[in-house]
Design a protein around this motif. Structure first.
Motif, PDB file in Angstrom:
ATOM      1  N   GLN A 185      -8.712  -4.194  -0.873  1.00  0.00           N
ATOM      2  CA  GLN A 185      -9.631  -3.086  -1.122  1.00  0.00           C
ATOM      3  C   GLN A 185     -11.046  -3.630  -1.223  1.00  0.00           C
ATOM      4  O   GLN A 185     -11.240  -4.799  -1.584  1.00  0.00           O
ATOM      5  CB  GLN A 185      -9.265  -2.410  -2.439  1.00  0.00           C
TER       6      GLN A 185
ATOM      7  N   ASP B   8      -1.693   4.109   6.507  1.00  0.00           N
ATOM      8  CA  ASP B   8      -2.990   3.769   7.095  1.00  0.00           C
ATOM      9  C   ASP B   8      -3.873   2.981   6.137  1.00  0.00           C
ATOM     10  O   ASP B   8      -4.975   2.595   6.506  1.00  0.00           O
ATOM     11  CB  ASP B   8      -3.706   5.041   7.540  1.00  0.00           C
ATOM     12  N   GLN B   9      -3.416   2.752   4.926  1.00  0.00           N
ATOM     13  CA  GLN B   9      -4.259   2.017   3.978  1.00  0.00           C
ATOM     14  C   GLN B   9      -4.234   0.528   4.293  1.00  0.00           C
ATOM     15  O   GLN B   9      -3.235   0.006   4.807  1.00  0.00           O
ATOM     16  CB  GLN B   9      -3.763   2.242   2.546  1.00  0.00           C
TER      17      GLN B   9
ATOM     18  N   ARG C 136      -6.058   1.466  -6.372  1.00  0.00           N
ATOM     19  CA  ARG C 136      -5.094   2.510  -6.026  1.00  0.00           C
ATOM     20  C   ARG C 136      -3.894   2.350  -6.940  1.00  0.00           C
ATOM     21  O   ARG C 136      -3.334   1.250  -7.056  1.00  0.00           O
ATOM     22  CB  ARG C 136      -4.656   2.355  -4.585  1.00  0.00           C
TER      23      ARG C 136
ATOM     24  N   GLU D 133       0.156   4.330   1.449  1.00  0.00           N
ATOM     25  CA  GLU D 133       0.146   5.093   2.697  1.00  0.00           C
ATOM     26  C   GLU D 133       0.098   4.116   3.860  1.00  0.00           C
ATOM     27  O   GLU D 133      -0.417   3.004   3.730  1.00  0.00           O
ATOM     28  CB  GLU D 133      -1.071   6.018   2.752  1.00  0.00           C
TER      29      GLU D 133
ATOM     30  N   VAL E  89       0.858  -1.186   0.000  1.00  0.00           N
ATOM     31  CA  VAL E  89       0.000   0.000   0.000  1.00  0.00           C
ATOM     32  C   VAL E  89       0.894   1.236   0.000  1.00  0.00           C
ATOM     33  O   VAL E  89       2.065   1.174   0.374  1.00  0.00           O
ATOM     34  CB  VAL E  89      -0.951   0.032   1.211  1.00  0.00           C
TER      35      VAL E  89
END
Lengths: 291, 435
Positions: free
Chosen positions: A139, A134-135, A146, A132, A130
């Protein structure tokens, strides 16, 4: 072993001695099918086992250093090894890819996630990346993926076409390269004609003119990007040389012009050839001449 | 050129789709092809006199029958001189040519005739069912019901209608003549049986392939969350067919394509066609944006009227965003041009399809911005239902710069290069030991 003394004694035509009889009986006993009723000892093979070497499989080989190389949440860059494995215990998830030996690599810079995705496969375990911290993965279904561009925009250099045209002599010929195909100049100058020139087109005239200009050299762009004389020109080179010599009242030929059926000329020519060969042999090049 | 020389050989193969086709593929028609009719009349009457200017020395091409040509040369002559595509497979044509052309009803095979009799009896029975069902529907519709039962009545009428349609199909599905006509490409898509057969044929392979392409290339879920295609689409640029997901040269896609939208259920309907590129590079965001390359609404389609020329649609009533050439800048990854066919909403009564007010959409301004076009929002706003999808791809090629300049698009001299990713430090900075 037991048979040969028996056969030699059988050839003798006298009454057998007691020693011979006892030997015969023992020999016959050997030939008996049924074993004797009482055996003095039971025959058996001794236990033998290959104790050394790799016969029983290597029990304790060197470790292969398999397993996770990056933990969940760790920052990685493209190409980093995330997991080494034999077979596919783990599958590549988002932005990860599998290498030749099932190793999972990172495809983008980001943070590692270990996860399952029942929508994709009910049993498989995935390793993904991922962007970031916090991702999370996976999904949600039907969500837009993304993605990162990972590229920068640059102004394309446009000077390459001018540099290139300076070197070339005949720029109007379509067979010369006036610009690299990937350089962009004005539309009219960089258009490289893709259609073959017809007989009356300007391009065809330019070809004829350029070939007249480069008469002395005769070098043009041939199929396969070769700058060279065409084959028919090469083939006519000797004739052209002779014509030039004739104009000066000389000849470039070693022999007279070949006439089929002129046996006298052929006889003279062969005589010259034989004499030259004899002379060469007499010079003695190596052992071949002596023999 | 060597390419031209080899193209002649390619052109012989009429099934091959990689090259420009001299004739369209034989597809479904409502009537017999006009060429065929003229050919038949010519064959029956005397051949027409040669034109005055023509020399009599030139050998006259033989008239070929599209039903019986079975050699390559004969097929080629038929295509070149008579401009007719051969019917069906070559094996079938050879079989027809080598057997006497007796109609089904007179074939001298007893078992075959017995089987036909069974099928005909069955068909008669089905026709009777259809007649009875129609009468029942009429009677039921005429019946008065309490106002609270109106919905129930309507539902029941719809059920009866559906059963009627099923029976119409069952009446014809075993007919060998129907099967033969469909295989010859002469099926009439106004009739339910041919629509069913065509739908089955599409679903057997081409729809699966389309679904594979759009899922593998992530058109779904990148552009729309999900789609269940019920109409087949065929895309062609300047007469050249493009397979789903194929790369198209930027010079070829400079002009608007023509799209064939084939529905398999009856009636006219209104569609919106939109072309969205979800791969527009955005360096500031370090991500990808959407761009709408085409948007037009109120396109009327029926099973027999399928062709849409995107460049020739009405300026006022249909086109919201005209065609923008597909382009991908140098170095950027390939760009997917996804085309969606969206069915417009029906009115309250459930009968008519609603038109989209194009002028209002243009005045609204939200969906006239090409950059950042959000198809999900457009679909939700206008209550559209995605029914068809197609896809082609584009990337930088030698013609892209010219295409962009002619269309007045800035950025033709921009090149994309990979951004350097800083390597990880060899040792961790803050820990005492590395391992």
């Amino acid at each position: 072993m037991a048979i040969s003394p028996l056969s030699s004694s059988a050839r003798v035509a006298r009454a057998p001695s007691t020693a011979t009889l006892s030997f015969l009986s023992s020999a016959l006993r050997d030939l008996r099918v049924s074993p004797p009723a009482v055996s003095s000892f039971a025959q058996s093979r001794n236990a033998s086992h290959q104790a050394q070497g790799r016969a029983n499989g290597a029990k304790d080989g060197a470790g292969k250093r398999l397993g996770a190389k990056k933990t969940g949440g760790e920052y990685v860059i493209p190409g980093n090894i995330l997991f080494k494995q034999r077979g596919t215990h783990w599958f590549p998830g988002d932005h990860a890819f599998m290498g030749r030996d099932h190793t999972i690599h990172a495809g983008v810079p980001g943070y590692v996630r270990y996860y399952r995705d029942p929508d994709r496969h009910p049993k498989r375990k995935y390793i993904g990346i991922v962007f970031e911290k916090d991702q999370i993965l996976p999904q949600p279904a039907h969500a837009v993926r993304r993605r990162r561009l990972g590229m920068l925009a640059y102004q394309m250099p446009t000077t390459a076409s001018e540099e290139l045209t300076d070197d070339l002599v005949a720029t109007d010929s379509p067979t010369t390269i006036s610009a690299l195909p990937n350089t962009i100049g004005l539309q009219s100058t960089t258009a490289i004609s893709t259609t073959p020139p017809t007989a009356n087109s300007a391009a065809a005239k330019a070809i004829r003119r350029s070939s007249r200009i480069m008469e002395g050299l005769g070098v043009t762009l041939r199929p396969g990007y070769q700058y060279r004389q065409p084959n028919h020109e090469i083939g006519q080179a000797a004739e052209r040389k002779e014509a030039a010599a004739q104009a000066k009242g000389k000849t470039s030929r070693a022999y007279d012009e070949y006439k089929p059926g002129d046996r006298f000329a052929a006889w003279r020519k062969s005589g010259v050839r034989i004499a030259r060969n004899n002379e060469r042999r007499a010079m003695g090049r190596g052992k071949k001449g002596k023999k | 050129m060597a390419l031209d020389r080899s193209a002649g050989r390619l052109a012989r193969c009429i099934r091959c789709t990689r090259h420009e086709r001299t004739l369209p593929i034989r597809t479904f028609t409502t009537t017999a092809p006009s060429r065929l009719e003229t050919q038949e009349t010519q064959a029956s009457s005397e051949p027409p006199p040669p034109p005055a200017g023509a020399t009599t020395d030139a050998p006259k091409p033989r008239l070929r029958d599209p039903n019986t040509v079975s050699t390559r040369a004969a097929e080629q002559q038929l295509i070149q001189h008579q401009r007719i595509t051969p019917v069906g497979s070559r094996r079938r044509r050879a079989a027809i040519a080598s057997t006497s052309n007796i109609p089904f009803s007179e074939l001298p095979y007893q078992c075959f005739q017995e089987a036909r009799a069974v099928l005909q009896a069955d068909r008669k029975q089905k026709l009777e069912h259809i007649r009875v069902q129609r009468e029942r529907i009429e009677r039921f519709k005429a019946k008065d019901v309490a106002p609270q039962d109106e919905a129930h009545k309507e539902k029941k009428v719809a059920d009866m209608r559906r059963r009627l349609e099923e029976q119409k199909i069952l009446a014809d599905i075993n007919d060998p003549v129907v099967k033969r006509k469909f295989e010859d490409g002469e099926g009439d898509l106004n009739k339910p049986i041919y629509r069913l057969l065509a739908d089955r044929q599409w679903r057997s392979y081409r729809r699966t392939l389309l679904l594979q392409r759009i899922t593998q290339m992530n058109v779904v879920p990148d552009v729309l969350p999900a789609i269940d295609p019920v109409v087949s689409t065929a895309l062609s640029f300047a007469g050249k067919r493009v397979q789903h997901g194929d790369f198209v040269d930027s010079r070829m896609s400079e002009l608007a394509p023509s799209l064939q939208i084939q529905p398999y259920d009856k009636g006219k309907r209104l569609y919106t066609v939109v072309v969205v590129n979800p791969d527009v590079p955005n360096v500031q965001k370090d991500a990808f944006d959407y761009r709408c390359h085409f948007l037009a609404s109120n396109i009327e389609i029926s099973p027999t009227d399928t062709r849409v020329r995107l460049g020739l649609l009405g300026e006022e009533g249909q086109v919201i965003l005209p065609w923008l050439p597909a382009y991908g800048q140098k170095g950027a990854p390939y760009q997917r041009m996804s085309m969606f066919v969206l069915e417009q909403a029906k009115s309250e009564g459930g009968g008519e399809f609603q038109t989209i007010d194009v002028a209002a959409v243009k005045a609204g301004g939200k969906y006239t911005q090409r950059h950042g076009f959000n198809l999900r929002s457009f679909v939700d706003k206008h209550l559209l239902k995605p029914v068809g999808v197609d896809l082609f791809r584009t990337k930088w090629d030698e013609g892209t710069a010219g295409v962009m300049q002619r269309a007045g698009i800035v950025g033709w001299d921009v090149e994309f290069k990979r951004k350097r990713v800083e390597p990880l430090p060899y040792k961790r900075m803050d820990s005492v030991r590395y391992r």
